[in-house]
Design an enzyme around this catalytic site. Structure first.
Site, PDB file in Angstrom:
ATOM      1  N   GLY A  60       8.554  18.876  -8.086  1.00 49.62           N
ATOM      2  CA  GLY A  60       9.908  18.924  -8.612  1.00 49.62           C
ATOM      3  C   GLY A  60      10.065  20.024  -9.637  1.00 49.62           C
TER       4      GLY A  60
ATOM      5  N   SER B 289       9.588  31.026 -15.312  1.00 48.31           N
ATOM      6  CA  SER B 289       8.876  31.053 -14.032  1.00 48.31           C
ATOM      7  C   SER B 289       8.031  32.313 -13.919  1.00 48.31           C
ATOM      8  CB  SER B 289       9.870  30.998 -12.872  1.00 48.31           C
ATOM      9  OG  SER B 289       9.243  31.361 -11.659  1.00 48.31           O
TER      10      SER B 289
ATOM     11  N   ASP C 194      13.737  22.444  -7.459  1.00 51.04           N
ATOM     12  CA  ASP C 194      12.658  23.353  -7.834  1.00 51.04           C
ATOM     13  C   ASP C 194      13.019  24.799  -7.519  1.00 51.04           C
ATOM     14  OD1 ASP C 194      10.231  23.772  -9.019  1.00 51.04           O
ATOM     15  OD2 ASP C 194       9.038  22.764  -7.499  1.00 51.04           O
TER      16      ASP C 194
ATOM     17  N   LYS D 230       9.259  27.500  -2.546  1.00 51.73           N
ATOM     18  CA  LYS D 230      10.095  27.918  -3.683  1.00 51.73           C
ATOM     19  C   LYS D 230       9.433  29.027  -4.486  1.00 51.73           C
ATOM     20  CE  LYS D 230       7.761  25.919  -7.240  1.00 51.73           C
ATOM     21  NZ  LYS D 230       7.458  26.456  -8.587  1.00 51.73           N
TER      22      LYS D 230
ATOM     23  N   GLU E 219       1.140  31.812  -8.573  1.00 49.65           N
ATOM     24  CA  GLU E 219       0.888  31.074  -7.333  1.00 49.65           C
ATOM     25  C   GLU E 219       1.638  31.681  -6.150  1.00 49.65           C
ATOM     26  OE1 GLU E 219      -1.086  28.824  -6.330  1.00 49.65           O
ATOM     27  OE2 GLU E 219      -1.608  27.416  -7.913  1.00 49.65           O
TER      28      GLU E 219
ATOM     29  N   ALA F 256       6.208  23.674 -17.653  1.00 49.87           N
ATOM     30  CA  ALA F 256       5.206  22.973 -18.457  1.00 49.87           C
ATOM     31  C   ALA F 256       5.630  22.817 -19.917  1.00 49.87           C
ATOM     32  CB  ALA F 256       3.868  23.705 -18.365  1.00 49.87           C
TER      33      ALA F 256
ATOM     34  N   TYR G 245       0.195  23.414 -16.869  1.00 51.17           N
ATOM     35  CA  TYR G 245       0.865  22.286 -16.224  1.00 51.17           C
ATOM     36  C   TYR G 245       0.021  21.016 -16.289  1.00 51.17           C
ATOM     37  CZ  TYR G 245       4.004  19.970 -12.885  1.00 51.17           C
ATOM     38  OH  TYR G 245       4.896  19.115 -12.286  1.00 51.17           O
TER      39      TYR G 245
ATOM     40  N   VAL H 231      -2.054  32.776 -13.546  1.00 47.67           N
ATOM     41  CA  VAL H 231      -2.010  32.742 -12.085  1.00 47.67           C
ATOM     42  C   VAL H 231      -0.560  32.773 -11.607  1.00 47.67           C
ATOM     43  CG1 VAL H 231      -2.521  31.364 -10.033  1.00 47.67           C
ATOM     44  CG2 VAL H 231      -4.192  31.511 -11.892  1.00 47.67           C
TER      45      VAL H 231
ATOM     46  N   LYS I 125       0.971  23.172  -6.338  1.00 44.25           N
ATOM     47  CA  LYS I 125       2.019  23.632  -5.427  1.00 44.25           C
ATOM     48  C   LYS I 125       1.491  24.822  -4.642  1.00 44.25           C
ATOM     49  CE  LYS I 125       5.760  22.007  -8.403  1.00 44.25           C
ATOM     50  NZ  LYS I 125       6.942  22.350  -9.217  1.00 44.25           N
TER      51      LYS I 125
END
EC number: 1.1.1.94
Length: 339
Positions: A138, A257, A247, A194, A284, A142, A15, A282, A109
């Site tokens: 948002g 995702s 998002d 999210k 998240e 990437a 990202y 990772v 995020k």
């Protein structure tokens, strides 16, 4: 001090690199810093991030920098794009190297590990109150951003002038539409919650529940986000925008995702460690789940979907049992204050 770059990006993952490419594609001289000198040397030599964004070449005005001090001296505008669990560490490392006129924006995020605090609080603890702060959030994958596919995001901050400057830096008529927002809290929160709901959506699909269940989970996940946001003083309208609904839909419905793919693996029977290993980057949402759960408990906010995802990730509950428990909950009004 005179700028030698328009903006410095801290974080050379997928990202961070994508945002740096987007900025440089606008004609802005952009410095990209990463913590691994060998990785930065490879990016500089190959002029692409083959590990995360294969086939996407760097614009000429994107420059690599392995020295944090030099990277921070180059521009007053600093964009932080590192995982949430190292966000505070990176800022503390940067503090003594920042210019006096520095302005800090992040696209990270998440919340602070263990405490569930907003990243604005982590930033203020690390840096004090001297620097303007902003957040970028948002629906952005990437690869699509780096490839120049149309994307829209929101930005909010503590200083209106800084927010306006960021809109000008980031906005591109051909590739990126940027909306200014005055809800600093809401934008931070949307990006964390999210990720949690996306894991749940992946679990649901992994079990085989179908589109109806996924849509219900997204919708009720938005309710949980709005409820937590209200407790923190966020604006409800934010959650119907890019950093909320936008998002949430993106991460819950597309297999780009990592959080959704992680949930899919869990729903298909993988354990947590195996599922994380399969992703290879990772996830998240794994940490975000604990952070959001902790924050909700501290504030007394009821978030049943988040609670069940937490139970799967940290207490060994099976995704199917978590789903059964959600479905068996007491009947309630959809518009009641608490679900």
């Amino acid at each position: 001090m005179k700028d030698t770059a328009d903006i410095t990006v801290l974080g050379a993952g997928s990202y961070g690199t994508a945002l740096a490419i987007s900025l440089a594609s606008n004609g802005h001289k952009t410095l990209l810093w990463g913590h691994d000198p060998e990785h930065i040397a490879t990016l500089s030599r190959e002029r692409c991030n083959a590990a995360f964004l294969p086939g996407i070449s760097f614009p000429d005005c994107l420059v690599m920098e392995a020295d944090l001090g030099k990277a921070l001296a180059a521009s007053r505008n600093v964009l932080v794009v590192v995982p949430s669990h190292v966000f505070g560490d990176v800022l503390r490392q940067a503090k003594s190297l920042l210019r006096a006129d520095a302005r800090i924006v992040w696209a990270t995020k998440g919340l602070e590990p263990e405490t569930g605090r907003l990243l604005q609080d982590v930033a203020r603890d690390a840096l004090g109150d001297a620097f303007p702060l902003a957040v970028l959030s948002g629906p952005t994958f990437a690869k699509e951003l780096a490839a120049g596919l149309p994307t829209a995001i929101s930005v909010a901050g503590t200083d209106a002038g800084f927010t306006a400057d960021l809109v000008e830096l980031l906005h591109s008529p051909k590739r990126l539409r940027v909306y200014a927002n005055d809800d600093f809290i809401g934008l931070q929160l949307g990006g964390a919650v999210k990720n949690v709901i996306a894991i749940g959506a992946g679990m649901s699909d992994g079990i085989g529940f179908g589109a109806n269940a996924r849509t219900a989970l997204i919708t009720r996940g938005l309710v949980e986000l709005s409820r937590l946001g209200e407790a923190l003083g966020a604006q409800q309208a934010t959650f119907m925008g890019m950093a909320g609904l936008g998002d949430l839909v993106l991460t819950c419905t597309d297999n780009q995702s990592r959080n959704r793919r992680f949930g899919l693996a869990l729903g298909k029977g993988c354990d947590v460690n195996t599922a994380q290993s399969e992703i290879g980057q990772v996830v998240e949402g794994y940490r975000n789940t604990k952070e959001v759960f902790t924050l909700a408990k501290r504030l007394g906010v009821e978030m049943p979907i988040t609670e069940q995802i937490y139970a799967v990730l940290y207490q060994g509950k099976s995704p199917l049992d978590a789903a059964k428990e959600l479905l068996a909950r007491e009947k309630k009004s959809e518009t009641a204050a608490a679900d």
